[in-house]
Motif scaffolding. Structure first.
Motif, PDB file in Angstrom:
ATOM      1  N   ALA A  60       0.837  -1.202   0.000  1.00  0.00           N
ATOM      2  CA  ALA A  60       0.000   0.000   0.000  1.00  0.00           C
ATOM      3  C   ALA A  60       0.869   1.248   0.000  1.00  0.00           C
ATOM      4  N   ALA A  61       1.942   1.239   0.779  1.00  0.00           N
ATOM      5  CA  ALA A  61       2.848   2.390   0.826  1.00  0.00           C
ATOM      6  C   ALA A  61       3.539   2.597  -0.518  1.00  0.00           C
ATOM      7  N   ALA A  65       3.079   5.801  -3.030  1.00  0.00           N
ATOM      8  CA  ALA A  65       4.240   6.572  -3.486  1.00  0.00           C
ATOM      9  C   ALA A  65       4.248   6.690  -5.014  1.00  0.00           C
ATOM     10  N   LEU A  66       3.934   5.583  -5.698  1.00  0.00           N
ATOM     11  CA  LEU A  66       3.874   5.624  -7.169  1.00  0.00           C
ATOM     12  C   LEU A  66       2.782   6.569  -7.644  1.00  0.00           C
ATOM     13  N   PHE A  67       1.641   6.513  -7.001  1.00  0.00           N
ATOM     14  CA  PHE A  67       0.546   7.425  -7.360  1.00  0.00           C
ATOM     15  C   PHE A  67       0.978   8.872  -7.127  1.00  0.00           C
ATOM     16  N   GLY A  68       1.683   9.094  -6.011  1.00  0.00           N
ATOM     17  CA  GLY A  68       2.179  10.434  -5.710  1.00  0.00           C
ATOM     18  C   GLY A  68       3.138  10.948  -6.775  1.00  0.00           C
ATOM     19  N   LEU A  97      -6.272   9.467  -9.364  1.00  0.00           N
ATOM     20  CA  LEU A  97      -5.078   9.178  -8.568  1.00  0.00           C
ATOM     21  C   LEU A  97      -5.178   9.753  -7.156  1.00  0.00           C
ATOM     22  N   LEU A  98      -5.723  10.947  -7.047  1.00  0.00           N
ATOM     23  CA  LEU A  98      -5.891  11.546  -5.717  1.00  0.00           C
ATOM     24  C   LEU A  98      -6.802  10.696  -4.833  1.00  0.00           C
ATOM     25  N   VAL A  99      -7.914  10.261  -5.395  1.00  0.00           N
ATOM     26  CA  VAL A  99      -8.861   9.437  -4.637  1.00  0.00           C
ATOM     27  C   VAL A  99      -8.227   8.089  -4.280  1.00  0.00           C
ATOM     28  N   ALA A 100      -7.560   7.464  -5.272  1.00  0.00           N
ATOM     29  CA  ALA A 100      -6.940   6.157  -5.030  1.00  0.00           C
ATOM     30  C   ALA A 100      -5.844   6.262  -3.979  1.00  0.00           C
ATOM     31  N   ARG A 101      -5.038   7.331  -4.047  1.00  0.00           N
ATOM     32  CA  ARG A 101      -3.972   7.506  -3.062  1.00  0.00           C
ATOM     33  C   ARG A 101      -4.554   7.694  -1.660  1.00  0.00           C
ATOM     34  N   LYS A 102      -5.618   8.447  -1.554  1.00  0.00           N
ATOM     35  CA  LYS A 102      -6.284   8.649  -0.251  1.00  0.00           C
ATOM     36  C   LYS A 102      -6.780   7.313   0.303  1.00  0.00           C
ATOM     37  N   LYS A 103      -7.398   6.502  -0.563  1.00  0.00           N
ATOM     38  CA  LYS A 103      -7.878   5.187  -0.115  1.00  0.00           C
ATOM     39  C   LYS A 103      -6.719   4.301   0.330  1.00  0.00           C
ATOM     40  N   LEU A 104      -5.610   4.364  -0.409  1.00  0.00           N
ATOM     41  CA  LEU A 104      -4.436   3.572  -0.026  1.00  0.00           C
ATOM     42  C   LEU A 104      -3.877   4.023   1.316  1.00  0.00           C
ATOM     43  N   TRP A 105      -3.804   5.327   1.539  1.00  0.00           N
ATOM     44  CA  TRP A 105      -3.307   5.819   2.821  1.00  0.00           C
ATOM     45  C   TRP A 105      -4.233   5.384   3.952  1.00  0.00           C
ATOM     46  N   ASP A 106      -5.535   5.428   3.709  1.00  0.00           N
ATOM     47  CA  ASP A 106      -6.489   4.985   4.730  1.00  0.00           C
ATOM     48  C   ASP A 106      -6.305   3.491   5.022  1.00  0.00           C
ATOM     49  N   SER A 107      -6.187   2.680   3.954  1.00  0.00           N
ATOM     50  CA  SER A 107      -6.017   1.240   4.167  1.00  0.00           C
ATOM     51  C   SER A 107      -4.659   0.953   4.789  1.00  0.00           C
ATOM     52  N   ARG A 108      -3.668   1.752   4.441  1.00  0.00           N
ATOM     53  CA  ARG A 108      -2.340   1.590   5.031  1.00  0.00           C
ATOM     54  C   ARG A 108      -2.405   1.822   6.535  1.00  0.00           C
ATOM     55  N   GLU A 109      -3.162   2.817   6.950  1.00  0.00           N
ATOM     56  CA  GLU A 109      -3.301   3.095   8.378  1.00  0.00           C
ATOM     57  C   GLU A 109      -3.994   1.921   9.090  1.00  0.00           C
ATOM     58  N   GLN A 110      -5.027   1.369   8.462  1.00  0.00           N
ATOM     59  CA  GLN A 110      -5.722   0.210   9.032  1.00  0.00           C
ATOM     60  C   GLN A 110      -4.764  -0.988   9.110  1.00  0.00           C
TER      61      GLN A 110
END
Length: 122
Positions: A60-61, A65-68, A97-110
């Motif tokens: 996820a990280a 990063a790739l999306f960023g 990409l912004l939405v997908a990155r946000k979802k990845l960061w949220d799932s990364r936190e979980q």
């Protein structure tokens, strides 16, 4: 004194013989051998789950990063132009990409919380 339960079950004779041989080699009773193997199996399952959580966390990280990086590329390409003036395909990709990155960061936190919980239980 530890609480114990008696469990009666059937198993193939060949398996019982193998367990009995292992018990003799390790200097344990058949019951102690079975308990030892079941305990190890459960501990390995918990450890496997921890490693899976860790791998998912890293994936996820890496994806975030790739999306960023792609978001940065789009921003550099279009400079200071307001996003509404970007070509439709670039604006759509950027927003996705912004939405997908946000979802990845949220799932990364979980996943981080799950990983910490798994490590604490080992």
């Amino acid at each position: 004194m530890k609480a114990e339960s008696q469990v009666n079950f059937r198993m193939p004779t060949e398996l019982r013989d193998q367990l009995q041989q292992s018990a003799e080699v390790s200097g344990r009773t058949l019951t102690a051998e079975i308990v030892s193997r079941l305990t190890s199996s459960i501990a390995m399952s918990a450890s496997d789950a921890t490693w899976r959580s860790g791998a998912q966390f890293l994936q996820a990280a890496e994806l975030a990063a790739l999306f960023g990086e792609r978001i940065d590329e789009l921003q550099k390409k279009h400079g200071s132009e307001p996003i509404w003036s970007w070509p439709d395909h670039a604006r759509g990709e950027y927003e996705t990409l912004l939405v997908a990155r946000k979802k990845l960061w949220d799932s990364r936190e979980q996943l981080r919380r799950e990983l910490l919980d798994s490590l604490a239980s080992l």
